[in-house]
Design a protein around this motif. Structure first.
Motif, PDB file in Angstrom:
ATOM      1  N   LYS A  87       0.830  -1.209   0.000  1.00 22.07           N
ATOM      2  CA  LYS A  87       0.000   0.000   0.000  1.00 22.07           C
ATOM      3  C   LYS A  87       0.864   1.258   0.000  1.00 22.07           C
ATOM      4  O   LYS A  87       0.540   2.233  -0.696  1.00 22.07           O
ATOM      5  CB  LYS A  87      -0.930  -0.002   1.218  1.00 22.07           C
ATOM      6  N   PHE A  90       2.026   1.742  -3.486  1.00 25.08           N
ATOM      7  CA  PHE A  90       0.933   2.254  -4.325  1.00 25.08           C
ATOM      8  C   PHE A  90       0.775   3.761  -4.138  1.00 25.08           C
ATOM      9  O   PHE A  90       0.646   4.513  -5.106  1.00 25.08           O
ATOM     10  CB  PHE A  90      -0.392   1.550  -3.981  1.00 25.08           C
ATOM     11  N   MET A 101       0.278   3.231 -12.121  1.00 29.74           N
ATOM     12  CA  MET A 101      -0.788   4.036 -11.526  1.00 29.74           C
ATOM     13  C   MET A 101      -1.240   5.122 -12.501  1.00 29.74           C
ATOM     14  O   MET A 101      -1.185   6.318 -12.221  1.00 29.74           O
ATOM     15  CB  MET A 101      -0.327   4.646 -10.194  1.00 29.74           C
ATOM     16  N   THR A 313      -3.309   0.213 -12.642  1.00 26.11           N
ATOM     17  CA  THR A 313      -2.187   0.165 -11.688  1.00 26.11           C
ATOM     18  C   THR A 313      -0.892  -0.346 -12.310  1.00 26.11           C
ATOM     19  O   THR A 313       0.181  -0.025 -11.827  1.00 26.11           O
ATOM     20  CB  THR A 313      -2.520  -0.751 -10.495  1.00 26.11           C
ATOM     21  N   SER A 446      -2.410  -7.642  -2.654  1.00 22.81           N
ATOM     22  CA  SER A 446      -2.511  -6.477  -3.549  1.00 22.81           C
ATOM     23  C   SER A 446      -3.932  -5.926  -3.558  1.00 22.81           C
ATOM     24  O   SER A 446      -4.144  -4.713  -3.482  1.00 22.81           O
ATOM     25  CB  SER A 446      -2.097  -6.878  -4.968  1.00 22.81           C
ATOM     26  N   LEU A 450      -5.081  -2.204  -2.022  1.00 20.24           N
ATOM     27  CA  LEU A 450      -5.789  -1.195  -2.815  1.00 20.24           C
ATOM     28  C   LEU A 450      -7.152  -0.885  -2.220  1.00 20.24           C
ATOM     29  O   LEU A 450      -7.628   0.259  -2.290  1.00 20.24           O
ATOM     30  CB  LEU A 450      -5.932  -1.688  -4.256  1.00 20.24           C
TER      31      LEU A 450
END
Length: 552
Positions: A87, A90, A101, A313, A446, A450
């Motif tokens: 995370k 991300f 992204m 992503t 994952s 998200l």
């Protein structure tokens, strides 16, 4: 060599020879090998060690070590810790990295009330599909949407070798064939036929309906002389040569298409998962989570209407420095032409699962004697053990493993001196199950990462919006929806067809939800409902049609 040691070695050789005899190996060759093989130095063995050695099972020990290496990260809250690290990556790359992204042009999810017939194209690595898709809306009797007609055209080596406009002329001729079958759909320069396109190749998208063509890869030469040209205009020009007046009004990639397709029928859809040869996830996020330069040169009218956007992503690019890497992954990476480009994909996708298992199996054959210590010649070739073969082996649950044995020996024949046994195939089934279970755990982490990121981002946005903002109601609804059911639309050969994969993946997701419920880092969500994996059938074509309908 002491007499006792020599006699012991001779006895062991004799027993080994008998075993080999029953497995088809020459007794004489094995017996004579004792006298021609150098004897290792004798090391004194204590009675305790001797008893342990007598009970040792090298194959079982290998599988126990493999389980630790492949799945040790899921123990004692390790999977949650890994998810939180993902995370953070991300969040960082939403702000910094230009290669992942990536915000699409799809700022609106379908209401489910869009109706009409739409022409949809799906251009993949091996197939061109042209379909007439009808959207009927939610609440009607029967399916909300259906494919009225679809023509599928194989993209063979001859088609891939077509250069520049030749390939798009080839495409246009097949589009014309499909459209010509439906005389009711008139079109003219003033009233062109609207099309939606699912494009499975790189493109620098400049609008919802256009983008600069990039190198296509996968053996295609269609980009020659056309790099940087607008894809929509290229297709429009090719169709015009066929007397076909079209307007390419929506371009989506496969992950966005899957999300849009399922969102049309299931309002709670906010994610999509593509897991086949490769892996990717699309997610619906507030635009405030993305760094402005990533939006490129978009008109102010787009920003005025967009509170959220679908993000591609490029999941496979993540995981640097945090993935549960084994010695076999390091071997794979060392031989890879781009070892650090998609580290997460190397652990989870169908292209790599078989290769990881092959490398581990070669290790096991040499160190444990499984498969009689004989490597089937074909397995010496990298990527020769494909994931489909493993799926067929894992699908055989019978005690005799007759089907699994037939599959393996047909695809990977052993030398005449040894034929694999049910014990060998049981070993391989267990090893492949460990590899695919690790894959499912990483994908689940994952998805959960998200999901947490989205929950946090929605709460952050709502807290900063003035009461007069037109986005308050929409964002409040997003915050509320996270406490109920969130749907992840999926497709791809691994998640759809690999035996037990979807069940294991859902189990990991459910476990993370329970572990994270009410804790810090999940947006303060207490009493959350569920994250449900739902198959998005024909999502490329339906998604292209839905994207087109949303624009209309």
């Amino acid at each position: 060599m002491p007499l006792v040691s020599a006699m012991t070695s001779l006895g062991e050789s004799f027993v080994s020879a008998l075993k080999s005899l029953f497995r088809g190996k020459s007794f004489l060759k094995t017996f004579l090998a004792f006298w021609t093989t150098p004897v290792a130095p004798v090391v004194p063995i204590s009675p305790q060690d001797a008893g342990a050695k007598a009970n040792a099972d090298p194959a079982a020990d290998f599988l126990a070590e493999a389980e630790h290496l492949l799945l040790g990260h899921i123990e004692a809250g390790g999977l949650m810790q890994f998810s939180r690290k993902l995370k953070r990556q991300f969040r960082e790359r939403l702000r910094s990295n230009p290669e992942c992204m990536l915000p699409s042009y799809n700022s609106q999810l379908p209401s489910g009330h869009e109706t009409g017939q739409y022409l949809a194209l799906d251009v993949g690595g091996s197939t061109l599909r042209v379909a007439l898709v009808e959207l009927r809306g939610r609440g009607v009797s029967g399916p909300e949407g259906s494919i009225i007609r679809m023509d599928s055209f194989k993209i063979d080596s001859d088609a891939r070798n077509l250069r520049g406009t030749e390939f798009f002329d080839w495409m246009a001729e097949r589009i014309h064939r499909t459209v010509a079958k439906n005389s009711a759909r008139g079109h003219s320069p003033d009233h062109p036929l609207l099309m939606g396109l699912a494009w499975s190749f790189p493109i620098e998208q400049t609008s919802s309906k256009g983008g600069k063509l990039s190198a296509m890869g996968k053996g295609f030469l269609a980009n020659e002389g056309l790099i940087g040209e607008d894809l929509g205009e290229i297709i429009k020009s090719a169709c015009k040569k066929q007397g076909l007046h079209v307007e390419l009004s929506a371009i989506v990639n496969d992950s966005s298409a899957a999300l849009l397709s399922e969102a049309y029928t299931t309002p709670s859809t906010r994610f999509s998962l593509i897991l086949g040869t490769g892996v990717n996830i699309a997610v619906h996020l507030p635009v405030t989570t993305i760094d402005q330069p990533k939006f490129g040169d978009r008109p102010s009218s787009w920003h005025e209407k967009a509170s959220h956007v679908i993000i591609n992503t490029e999941l496979g690019m993540f995981g640097h420095g945090i993935l549960p890497i084994t010695k076999w992954d390091k071997v794979l990476k060392a031989a890879h032409p781009r070892p650090d480009f998609q580290p997460l994909e190397q652990l989870v996708s169908g292209y790599y699962i078989g290769e990881i298992c092959r490398l581990a199996l070669l290790d096991a054959i040499s160190s444990t004697g499984i498969f009689g210590g004989v490597v089937p010649p074909s397995l010496q070739t990298p990527y020769s053990l494909d994931t489909e073969t493993l799926s067929l082996i894992e699908a055989d649950l019978t005690p005799t493993l007759t089907s699994a044995l037939h599959t393996f020996t047909t695809r990977h024949p052993s030398p005449p001196t040894y034929q694999p046994t049910p014990t060998d195939l049981t070993f391989l089934r267990t090893l492949s199950a460990q590899v695919t279970r690790r894959s499912a755990s990483v994908v689940a982490a994952s998805i959960y990462a998200l999901w947490e990121l989205k929950a946090e981002a929605e709460a952050e946005l709502l807290a900063t919006l003035p009461d007069t903002s037109p986005f308050v109601a929409e964002t409040a609804a997003e915050v509320a929806s996270a406490r109920g059911r969130t749907t992840v639309a999926f497709n791809g050969s691994v998640v759809e067809h690999y035996p037990g994969y979807r069940r294991v993946l859902q189990g990991f997701v459910d476990g993370l939800l329970v572990e994270g419920e009410g804790g810090s880092g999940n947006g303060g969500l207490k009493g959350v409902g569920e994250i449900a994996l739902v198959e998005a059938r024909e999502s490329s074509l339906r998604g292209a049609a839905v994207a087109l309908a949303c624009l209309s």
